[in-house]
Scaffold this motif. Structure first.
Motif, mmCIF file in Angstrom:
data_model
loop_
_atom_site.group_PDB
_atom_site.id
_atom_site.type_symbol
_atom_site.label_atom_id
_atom_site.label_comp_id
_atom_site.label_asym_id
_atom_site.label_seq_id
_atom_site.Cartn_x
_atom_site.Cartn_y
_atom_site.Cartn_z
ATOM 1 N N GLY A 1 62.437 -16.282 36.422
ATOM 2 C CA GLY A 1 61.996 -17.388 35.252
ATOM 3 C C GLY A 1 61.700 -16.608 34.123
ATOM 4 N N ALA A 2 62.008 -15.401 33.801
ATOM 5 C CA ALA A 2 61.659 -14.733 32.705
ATOM 6 C C ALA A 2 63.047 -13.997 32.162
ATOM 7 N N PRO A 3 63.260 -14.034 30.592
ATOM 8 C CA PRO A 3 64.427 -13.230 30.344
ATOM 9 C C PRO A 3 64.404 -11.794 30.362
ATOM 10 N N LEU A 4 65.451 -11.186 30.704
ATOM 11 C CA LEU A 4 65.650 -9.692 30.588
ATOM 12 C C LEU A 4 64.654 -8.822 29.392
ATOM 13 N N ASP A 5 63.626 -7.934 29.668
ATOM 14 C CA ASP A 5 63.203 -7.596 28.507
ATOM 15 C C ASP A 5 64.140 -6.604 27.589
ATOM 16 N N GLU A 6 63.660 -6.450 26.392
ATOM 17 C CA GLU A 6 64.633 -5.797 25.555
ATOM 18 C C GLU A 6 65.161 -4.610 25.927
#
Length: 411
Positions: free
Chosen positions: A63-68
């Motif tokens: 549910g979360a975008p890949l972190d930078e």
């Protein structure tokens, strides 16, 4: 793409896939599928496009975008393979690179299930190197005709390409010409077919505070009093399609638990899809960018909001069916503010204003080339009416919706 995934060791084959194509509703349906799967305690990868704020939003795990850091690391891990494919087959596109990154991220996580949305079309879409256990086709209408074909039948044939042998094809309600194409493809490849309105469907829906209350007939059970915090009949249709897709992927004949379905749908969000971002006046952001999407949005606004005065801010891409979009807006909008979004493909606002004047009349059309100025003007125009019955609709493109969310500091 076939050459690239071969080089990468077939990461897209490491997990079952629910593959989603269609003209409108793909991203909302993908988010609903994800919510249902996550409520079953499964680890889910979701690949959608385009993004609203960050490119990383396209590739989500849990549910979360890949972190930078992971996003950059993943690109550098795959970059040597991109070079090989560039030399052997021709330069990879931006979308092909991101698609490969999504597959690799999901295989590395690893995810239990991936929900993959096509970028455009189906047969020749970069995502179609997957073999979806479930192929979902949302509502098909005219869009991207320069690439996909001039009529609904041709577009449906392209999108039907994601239906693979032995899969379950979950088909949202379609116009007859599109339905015939999809049924023919399903028969040719031996896919099991589930159709909205026959094998599954929305039995009842009514307005509720902040959304709607729906009664759904799935493939394996019936689910009553399900709150969906999204507006419009089209979102109820997306919801039952998502439900059928998850049921089709689930082994056995038992229905999903009622509480699971209710909890999953109650948590669903779909940014930029009739998203209320402020009150007094009510400001709604909507990504409708083609006639099918605008018709659904206009119907939902009429049904769900009692506006006495609605001002639209519109910025569209130059290659869209602008006249039909404006004609669909005209009956529900009192005045329209024409603007431009951040894409180089955005229609020149002066040209768009001329087109709008032919639909709305000169007195109802305002021009504000900068989107921030256009939003401010629309709010001031809305404020001239009933404080509680005034609204602003910002629409015309996914990019317009994304720009507006950024300007209004949403999310």
């Amino acid at each position: 793409m076939v050459g690239l995934v071969d080089l990468l060791g077939q990461p897209q084959a490491a997990f079952p896939v629910i593959h989603i194509a269609g003209t409108n509703g793909k991203s909302s349906t993908a988010r609903m599928v994800e919510a249902l799967l996550r409520e079953r305690n499964l680890r889910v990868g979701r690949y959608t496009s385009p993004e609203f704020a960050s490119m990383r939003d396209r590739i989500c795990v849990d549910g979360a975008p890949l972190d930078e850091d992971r996003f950059v690391e993943l690109f550098h891990e795959l970059e040597p393979h991109f070079g090989i494919v560039d030399q052997k087959y021709g330069q990879l596109s931006f979308f092909e690179v991101l698609t490969a990154m999504a597959f690799a991220a999901f295989a590395d996580a690893p995810v239990d299930v991936a929900v993959i949305e096509t970028g455009m079309g189906g047969t020749w879409d970069a995502t179609n190197v997957v073999t979806g256990a479930v192929a979902v086709i949302t509502a098909i209408s005219l869009d991207h005709t320069d690439y996909l074909g001039p009529d609904v039948e041709t577009i449906a044939a392209e999108k039907a390409g994601i239906i693979k042998p032995g899969a379950t094809a979950v088909l949202e309600q379609q116009v007859i010409s599109a339905a015939e194409v999809l049924m023919r493809r399903s028969a040719e490849v031996g896919a099991t077919v589930a159709r909205e309105g026959l094998e599954f469907g929305v039995l009842h829906r009514e307005l509720a505070m902040g959304g709607q209350l729906i009664h759904l007939k799935g493939l394996k059970g019936s689910y009553e009093e399900v709150f969906l915090p999204l507006y419009g009949a089209h979102q109820a249709s997306n919801a039952v399609t998502a439900l059928a897709a998850v049921e089709a992927l689930t082994a056995g004949d038992d229905p999903l638990a009622d509480d699971l379905v209710r909890q999953a749908f109650a948590q669903v969000t779909s940014p930029g899809r009739l998203e209320v971002v402020r009150r007094g006046p009510t400001v709604i952001i909507d990504a409708a960018h083609n006639p099918g999407g605008m018709e659904a949005s206009a119907d939902a606004i009429t049904e769900s909001f009692g506006f006495t005065r609605l001002i639209a801010v519109v910025a569209v891409m130059a290659d869209k069916d602008v006249d039909t979009i404006l004609e669909l807006l005209e009956p529900i909008v009192e005045e329209i503010v024409i603007s431009k979004n951040s894409s180089p493909r955005s229609m020149d606002p002066e040209e768009l204003a001329q087109r709008a004047e032919s639909v709305f009349g000169q007195d109802r059309v305002h021009l504000a080339p900068r989107l921030d100025d256009a939003i401010d003007l629309a709010i001031s125009l809305a404020d001239q009416g009933d404080e509680f019955g005034a609204g602003v609709l910002i629409t015309g493109s996914v990019v317009t919706a994304g720009d507006a969310r950024l300007l209004l500091k949403v999310g």
